[in-house]
Design an enzyme around this catalytic site. Sequence first.
Site, short mmCIF file in Angstrom:
data_model
loop_
_atom_site.label_atom_id
_atom_site.label_comp_id
_atom_site.label_asym_id
_atom_site.label_seq_id
_atom_site.Cartn_x
_atom_site.Cartn_y
_atom_site.Cartn_z
N ASP A 66 15.31 12.92 80.48
CA ASP A 66 15.27 13.67 82.01
C ASP A 66 16.75 14.10 82.22
OD1 ASP A 66 16.66 11.43 83.26
OD2 ASP A 66 14.88 10.56 83.93
N ARG B 65 7.81 12.69 81.16
CA ARG B 65 9.16 12.88 80.43
C ARG B 65 8.93 13.00 78.96
NH1 ARG B 65 12.60 8.19 81.14
NH2 ARG B 65 10.95 7.00 82.24
N ASP C 287 10.45 8.00 89.02
CA ASP C 287 11.57 8.03 88.60
C ASP C 287 12.51 8.29 89.77
OD1 ASP C 287 10.98 7.03 85.85
OD2 ASP C 287 10.53 9.24 85.39
N TYR D 253 1.21 16.41 88.52
CA TYR D 253 2.56 16.55 88.59
C TYR D 253 2.91 18.16 88.36
CZ TYR D 253 3.07 11.56 87.86
OH TYR D 253 2.80 10.14 87.87
#
Length: 298
Positions: A89, A181, A47, A75
């Site tokens: 987000d 997300r 993203d 992550y």
Amino acid sequence: MARKRRGTPIHGWLNIDKAAGVTSAHVVARVKRITNAEKVGHAGTLDPFATGVLPIALGEATKTVGYIVDDMKEYRFTVRWGEARNTDDIEGEIEATSDHRPSREDILAALHHFTGTIRQRPPAYSAILIRGERAYKLAREGIDVTMPERDVHIAALQLVGIPDRDHAIFDVTCGKGTYIRALGRDLALRLGTVAHLSALRRLRVGPFCANDAISLDKLAKLWQCPAEFQDLLPLTTALDDIPALAVTEPQAVRLRHGNDVAIPDQADGIVCVMDGNTPLGLAKMEAGRLYPVRIFNI
């Protein structure tokens, strides 16, 4: 007559540390300008607000992208409690708020619900195709998008820290198709509140790690002397888990022309065929015969 491809034939991988605020497509375009490579692609979109590992394939390495996309990823992400946003987000618009803030004990008790194979509903603002259109395009046009749930695999999820009452930091190891997300959103709902991701950094994609990644600016500086560049990884980097199989020169010639060859006493499965020290391509071993799948034009 085929049109000649523009650029320099460069084959290998770059481990790029993507900065926040740029798209994965922007990174590909910048790498192409810096290196003048004939062909450039990326393995696994990040993203725009996210940072971290973005593997970039050059030349014939683009034929191995699928093997990186299927690899496990790691992550680190920061959840901002109390604000739900339409993109899940920091870049989206606030849709709902909550005064509830989960305790450390509650967070730790909830984590096991989000490990293993779980059902997940991807964010509406995602690149998934819905009726032939990208979901994010429909969402931006104000069209109500119902995202279908799907199974994703989360190998590990742990709480790293709680810097303040509004934020919590997590590390996750997950498989293909997992939306971090959505993970933050669903974890908040489980804890009786709402949330969005305020930060997201990819730490690893298969063999590519953040500690070894380089920025686009560093790439531009180092590439001024391409012959001395040390950060171009071999084409076979994406194939570390695939057995290598050496063939003779006559066998290599046949495979390059799309023909199968006899290889007795070899286990069935996909192999990386080697012509000396040069990767020839990917092939499928079946019942004592080797069938070419993807040949590298090196």
